[in-house]
Design a protein around this motif. Structure first.
Motif, mmCIF file in Angstrom:
data_model
loop_
_atom_site.group_PDB
_atom_site.id
_atom_site.type_symbol
_atom_site.label_atom_id
_atom_site.label_comp_id
_atom_site.label_asym_id
_atom_site.label_seq_id
_atom_site.Cartn_x
_atom_site.Cartn_y
_atom_site.Cartn_z
ATOM 1 N N ALA A 287 0.898 -1.108 0.008
ATOM 2 C CA ALA A 287 0.204 0.067 0.182
ATOM 3 C C ALA A 287 0.849 1.319 -0.055
ATOM 4 C CB ALA A 287 -0.867 -0.074 1.437
ATOM 5 N N GLY A 288 0.171 2.434 -0.477
ATOM 6 C CA GLY A 288 0.963 3.587 -0.452
ATOM 7 C C GLY A 288 0.158 4.655 -1.363
ATOM 8 N N SER A 474 6.250 4.953 2.015
ATOM 9 C CA SER A 474 6.098 6.248 2.067
ATOM 10 C C SER A 474 7.372 7.028 1.493
ATOM 11 C CB SER A 474 5.794 6.962 3.300
ATOM 12 O OG SER A 474 5.983 7.967 3.517
ATOM 13 N N ALA A 475 7.164 8.060 0.401
ATOM 14 C CA ALA A 475 8.326 8.471 0.028
ATOM 15 C C ALA A 475 9.573 7.675 -0.369
ATOM 16 C CB ALA A 475 9.039 9.583 0.870
ATOM 17 N N GLY A 476 9.302 6.477 -1.122
ATOM 18 C CA GLY A 476 10.322 5.657 -1.621
ATOM 19 C C GLY A 476 10.740 4.628 -0.449
ATOM 20 N N GLN A 490 -5.963 2.992 10.513
ATOM 21 C CA GLN A 490 -5.284 4.232 11.091
ATOM 22 C C GLN A 490 -3.819 4.088 11.115
ATOM 23 O OE1 GLN A 490 -6.779 7.331 11.828
ATOM 24 N NE2 GLN A 490 -8.666 6.250 10.821
ATOM 25 N N THR A 491 -3.432 3.013 11.469
ATOM 26 C CA THR A 491 -1.896 2.544 11.365
ATOM 27 C C THR A 491 -1.352 2.816 9.918
ATOM 28 O OG1 THR A 491 -2.295 1.107 13.297
ATOM 29 C CG2 THR A 491 -0.189 0.904 11.969
ATOM 30 N N PHE A 496 1.282 5.948 5.674
ATOM 31 C CA PHE A 496 1.650 6.700 4.396
ATOM 32 C C PHE A 496 2.466 7.904 4.352
ATOM 33 C CE2 PHE A 496 -2.907 5.213 2.335
ATOM 34 C CZ PHE A 496 -2.203 4.170 2.092
ATOM 35 N N PHE A 497 2.261 8.893 5.657
ATOM 36 C CA PHE A 497 2.679 10.020 5.438
ATOM 37 C C PHE A 497 4.063 9.900 6.373
ATOM 38 C CE2 PHE A 497 -1.526 10.664 4.705
ATOM 39 C CZ PHE A 497 -1.561 11.512 3.500
ATOM 40 N N ALA A 498 4.684 9.010 6.912
ATOM 41 C CA ALA A 498 5.639 8.792 7.917
ATOM 42 C C ALA A 498 6.997 9.264 7.296
ATOM 43 C CB ALA A 498 5.823 7.482 8.566
#
Length: 504
Positions: A287-288, A474-476, A490-491, A496-498
């Motif tokens: 996922a992402g 997230s971001a590669g 939620q986790t 996704f944005f970590a």
């Protein structure tokens, strides 16, 4: 707010083709300043209904009113005269013309007897500036991405000053940011009193944009509800006649399955290092957000795009940097995210597309080890039954099939060989819930047969409900790895944005 008087009234609309009733007495209304979603499975009648409204072909029976006036549309041009503009999944742009030329096609600004190309460019630039969407209006359409072509189609419809706007799966090719831009454009059109018919399978979009939802099934009207009157699960049940827990099947996990595919420190453009193991008898979800690297990681591993560092091991053999055909021959099936650009031969029949998966099968050979048309036909027919493809579709050009049936054919190719690893990238993009349920059952069958399955998806409910184990990009980079009860919405959303926050 929408006005109370209907902008569009369709009463008892019936449309028949030889041997088929595509619409059976359907009622539909659209108010000024309203977004009205048409929802249903492939083949439910959505496309037929909007084709009647946009003048593609006339209804067999029933009444059509625009602004209270009884009308009979004879062509698409006639529909445009009544303020109706449609943006279909299959674009109507001329690829060899520029963006500006496409926008003004048929309504070019003139300077005396000549087309005023300077004015055309200036006005096109203003149009895209007003839409807040960057676009080189002098670029030829053939050079644009599908998302950019989608926005050109929408800009063309906005430019036509339509009072009735039909959008058919408009976000299928758009990123999250582009989708937000589209939603803003739709809200601005609503505020001007434009009535918008919105067709999408993405239930999660409805609460953000819609006022009412009309559900069709098998060419019949099931009902019309307010956007907040039903839960997503209720909508799915209304559309399919089945509860949502029947959509996602439970998949038995093979404990401690051997590692079949392993990625270590994989780097590529947009991917800054990934360590992943893929096990037999397990569904690994990936996922992402768009651009997170979730798809590029696997495309690099399989040689579709270059990898710059790291290693890939397949069944114990180092295959780092090997061409894609090496993976296919050694037991990896890859279903690409864009079936039209990368997966299918659009000018060929469905049977010919399925047959591509049979070329290396020994039991498809006949005399002198040459491919046997008769044996291939028998095998392809068995595969078609397995993926629920009608016999009638096998001889048809695959570009004429619905998106769901095209995807079934692509899945069918995966049953042409005895693969060990199946990698499905966006396996249900642009298909309805009924077809999704059928494809999910195939994924269940593959995993429970002891194969390794990877499901890469932007659809969060899909990966959450199918995966035994889930990696989030997230971001590669991989920002989380979850399994079992730890696969929590939620986790996942936090993951996704970590890395986005770390690199901001």
């Amino acid at each position: 707010m929408p006005s109370s008087a209907p902008l569009v009234e369709m009463r008892r609309i019936t449309k028949t083709f030889p041997g088929v009733t595509a619409l059976d007495g359907v009622d539909f209304t659209l108010l000024s300043g309203e977004v009205h979603v048409l929802f249903g499975e492939n083949g439910a009648g959505k496309s037929t209904l909007i084709s009647v409204l946009s003048g593609v072909y006339p209804q067999t029976s029933g009444d059509l009113r625009i602004d209270g006036e009884d009308i009979a549309l004879s062509s698409v041009k006639d529909a445009k005269k009544h303020g109706i503009a449609a943006v279909f999944q299959e674009f109507s742009l001329v690829p060899t013309l520029t963006v500006a030329e496409n926008i003004f096609l048929g309504s070019e600004p003139m300077r005396g007897p000549f087309v005023d190309r300077r004015a055309m460019v200036i006005q096109a630039r203003k149009l895209f500036a007003d839409l807040d969407f960057p676009m080189n209006v002098k670029a030829r359409v053939v050079s644009l991405s599908r998302a950019e072509q989608q926005m050109v189609e929408i800009a063309k419809a906005i430019h036509s000053q339509a009072k009735i706007l039909i959008l058919d799966e408009p976000t299928a090719s758009l990123t999250e940011r582009e989708t937000e831009t589209l939603f803003r454009i739709v809200r601005e059109a609503k505020a001007r009193g434009v009535g918008i018919i919105y067709i999408s399978h993405r239930i999660q979009e409805f609460s953000a944009i819609a006022d009412r939802i009309t559900v069709l099934r098998d060419g019949r009207l099931i009902g019309t509800v307010g956007v907040h009157d039903l839960t997503p699960a209720g909508l799915v049940e209304m559309m399919t006649g089945r509860a949502i827990d029947e959509i996602y099947p439970p998949i038995t996990r093979q404990p401690d399955g051997p590692i079949l595919l392993s990625l270590r420190g994989l780097k590529a453009w947009g991917v800054s290092g990934a360590d992943i193991d893929v096990r037999a008898g397990e569904v690994l979800g990936v996922a992402g957000l768009v651009g997170s690297g979730k798809s590029r990681t696997w495309r690099a591993a399989l040689g579709v795009i270059p990898m710059t560092a790291g290693s890939v091991t397949l069944k114990g053999e180092d295959v780092s940097g090997k061409p894609t055909r090496r993976f296919l021959k050694n037991g990896v099936f890859y279903l690409p995210p864009d079936r039209k650009a990368e997966g299918l031969m659009l000018g060929a029949t469905t049977r010919q597309n399925v047959n591509l998966g049979l070329i290396d099968r020994e039991d498809s050979n006949g005399f002198l080890k040459m491919l046997s048309p008769g044996k291939m036909r028998g095998i392809a027919d068995r595969i078609a039954r397995k993926v629920d493809l009608s016999d009638a579709y096998m001889a048809r050009t695959i570009s004429n099939l619905s998106g769901g049936n095209q995807q079934k054919a692509l899945f069918g190719r995966g049953f042409g060989q005895d693969y060990d690893v199946y990698i499905f990238d966006e396996p249900t993009v642009g298909v309805d819930m009924g077809t999704r349920a059928a494809l999910y059952r195939l994924i269940k069958e593959i995993a429970e047969a002891g194969k390794a399955v990877v499901v890469i998806s932007s659809d969060l409910p899909e990966v959450m409900n199918l995966a035994h184990r889930l990696v989030v990009f997230s971001a590669g980079q991989i920002s989380a790895e979850l399994s079992g009860d730890d696969i929590d919405e939620q986790t996942i959303l936090k993951a996704f944005f970590a890395n986005e926050r770390q690199t901001a």
